[in-house]
Design a protein around this motif. Sequence first.
Motif, mmCIF file in Angstrom:
data_model
loop_
_atom_site.group_PDB
_atom_site.id
_atom_site.type_symbol
_atom_site.label_atom_id
_atom_site.label_comp_id
_atom_site.label_asym_id
_atom_site.label_seq_id
_atom_site.Cartn_x
_atom_site.Cartn_y
_atom_site.Cartn_z
ATOM 1 N N ASP A 154 36.311 39.680 10.881
ATOM 2 C CA ASP A 154 36.325 38.884 9.652
ATOM 3 C C ASP A 154 36.920 37.510 9.938
ATOM 4 O OD1 ASP A 154 39.255 39.109 9.469
ATOM 5 O OD2 ASP A 154 38.857 41.187 8.862
ATOM 6 N N ASP A 155 36.936 36.669 8.917
ATOM 7 C CA ASP A 155 37.377 35.282 9.087
ATOM 8 C C ASP A 155 38.836 35.185 9.536
ATOM 9 O OD1 ASP A 155 34.876 34.626 8.206
ATOM 10 O OD2 ASP A 155 35.492 34.120 6.162
ATOM 11 N N GLN A 156 39.722 35.918 8.872
ATOM 12 C CA GLN A 156 41.139 35.777 9.159
ATOM 13 C C GLN A 156 41.491 36.277 10.555
ATOM 14 O OE1 GLN A 156 43.297 34.162 6.746
ATOM 15 N NE2 GLN A 156 44.218 33.907 8.780
ATOM 16 N N LEU A 185 40.408 33.621 13.015
ATOM 17 C CA LEU A 185 41.325 32.480 13.105
ATOM 18 C C LEU A 185 42.608 32.854 13.836
ATOM 19 C CD1 LEU A 185 40.908 30.942 9.522
ATOM 20 C CD2 LEU A 185 39.837 30.213 11.669
ATOM 21 N N ASN A 186 43.123 34.067 13.589
ATOM 22 C CA ASN A 186 44.332 34.505 14.286
ATOM 23 C C ASN A 186 44.092 34.642 15.785
ATOM 24 O OD1 ASN A 186 45.710 34.558 11.868
ATOM 25 N ND2 ASN A 186 45.393 36.749 11.537
ATOM 26 N N ALA A 187 42.894 35.116 16.147
ATOM 27 C CA ALA A 187 42.574 35.281 17.570
ATOM 28 C C ALA A 187 42.428 33.935 18.278
ATOM 29 C CB ALA A 187 41.297 36.096 17.724
ATOM 30 N N LEU A 188 42.031 32.914 17.534
ATOM 31 C CA LEU A 188 41.824 31.597 18.135
ATOM 32 C C LEU A 188 43.092 30.765 18.189
ATOM 33 C CD1 LEU A 188 38.396 30.581 16.533
ATOM 34 C CD2 LEU A 188 38.827 31.215 18.902
ATOM 35 N N ASN A 225 47.185 32.173 10.287
ATOM 36 C CA ASN A 225 47.629 32.176 8.888
ATOM 37 C C ASN A 225 47.259 30.903 8.137
ATOM 38 O OD1 ASN A 225 48.833 34.728 9.235
ATOM 39 N ND2 ASN A 225 50.703 33.779 10.036
ATOM 40 N N ALA A 226 46.271 30.169 8.659
ATOM 41 C CA ALA A 226 45.819 28.970 7.936
ATOM 42 C C ALA A 226 45.106 29.386 6.655
ATOM 43 C CB ALA A 226 44.882 28.141 8.819
#
Length: 451
Positions: free
Chosen positions: A209-211, A214-217, A236-237
Motif C-alpha cells: 500500500d501507499d504508506q 513511503l516507509n520503505a523508501l 510517516n509523511a
Amino acid sequence: MKRHASTGYPIFAAAFSPLRWGLLLCLALLCLHTTTLSAAAPDNGIVIKLTIHDTIQPITAGYLERGLQEAARRHARAVILSLGTPGGLLDSTRTMVEDIENSPVPVIIYISPPGSRAGSAGFFILESADVAAMAPGTNAGAAHPIVEGEKMGPILKQKIENDAAAFLRSYTERRGRNVAAAEDAVRNSKSYSDTEALQLHLIDLISNDDQSLLNALDGRAIRRFNGNTEILHTRNAAIVTLEPSVRERLLSRLTNPNLAVLLLVVGGLLIYLEFNVPGTIVPGTLGTLFVLLGLFGLDLLPVRHTAVALLIAALVLMVLETKFASHGILALTGTIALVFGLATLVDGPIPQMRVHIGTALGAGLGFGAISFGLAWVALKAYRNKNLMGPKAMIGATAIARTGLDPTGQVEIRGEIWQATLYGESAVPSGSAVVVKAVEGLTLIVEPASRA
C-alpha cells in the motif's frame, strides 16, 4: 502632566496597564501553545498523491502536469502516482515522460491496487519514474507500438519499433534499469508480473500500500534524471490526494470515443428533426450543444479522415432522401455509410480508444430507422400535396342529397356540391355516387354500384 499619587507614573499609563499586561499574557500563551504543538507533532512533510486509472490521453497528461506543479509549489517530499492503464496515445505518453524527467520533486510511479496493469503506454511511464513500484498481483509491459489500430507493413513496423525502443532506452538506462528487458516489452510485447519485473530490475520494489511504500523508501538515495543524488524522507509523511478537477473529469468522459460518437449522432438527429419540423427550437438547440460536445471530445482523439468523409456522405444521402422519392434507397445507402464511418472514426492504438462495433451499429441503424420514418412522412406529404383542392375529390364517394335527374346536389366531405349525373337518366335521393371529374364548381358523378 498629572502623575499617580502612589506610583508616580502618568495617569494614562496606569489606566491602560491592565490591557497591556493582558496582551502580553495572551502572546506568551500563544507562543507556548505553538511550541507544544511543534514538539508534539513534528513536521514530516507531505507527499502529493495522483491517481490515473484511465487511458493515456491529453487530459491525463494535463492532470499529471498540474499535480507536479502543485507538488513543487507546496515543497512536497515526493509525488506518488497510482497508475492503472491499458495504454493510450504516444504523443501524450511522451509529454508525461518529459514532465516526470523535469519534475523538481521526485516522482514515484506505483502500479496499484492489486489487479491493475501498466500496459503499452503505461509501461513507458513506469520506467521513466525516479522510483518504480508495483503492488502484488499487478503486471506491466506489452508495449509494442500500434499505429491507427491497423496491421503495419514491414518497413513502417520496423521504423515505429525502432523509434519507440530508442525512446524507452533514452531514459531507462539513465534510471539504471534493465534496458534489454524493457526493450523486449516493445519489440516482442513481453509483459511482466510484479515479481518478474523486480527480478529483472525493471522496478525498484514491491509494496502492499501507499504508506508501507513511503516507509520503505525513507532514507533511500535516488539518482534524479539530471544526475543529482537525492535522499528521500518519506516516513510517516502525510499523503495529500489531488483529485482531478471538474473540468478534467468532464473532458476525460468526453474522450471516451463511444460517448463522443453518441453525442454526435444524437445531436445530429435532433438538428435533423429541427429541419423537418421547423420552429420547435428545443431540438435544434440541444442538438447543436450535443454536436459541439461530441466534436470537442473527438478533437482530443486521433480521427480517421476517410471516416469523416463517410459521415458527411451519409448525412447528405439522408437529407436527399427527404427531398426525393427514392423508395428508401438513399436512406439505406446513407445508413450503411454511417455505420462504417462511425466504426472506423477513431484511430485508437488500443481497443479502449476505438468505437465499439455495437455502438456504431446501434447509433447507425437507429439514425437510419428514424431517417426512413421521416422520409416516409415526407413522401406522404409530397403525395398529398398533389391531392389538394377539388381534384382531391376525384374517386371519392358522395351522397345524393336531392334526386339527380340528371342534375342535383350531393354531399361530400361535409360540403354540398352541385352535381351532374353521367350516363344515367336519374338517381334517387340518398344514393351513393362516385365523383368522376370536376368541371368548375360542378361534380360529374355516376352511381357507386356502376363504379
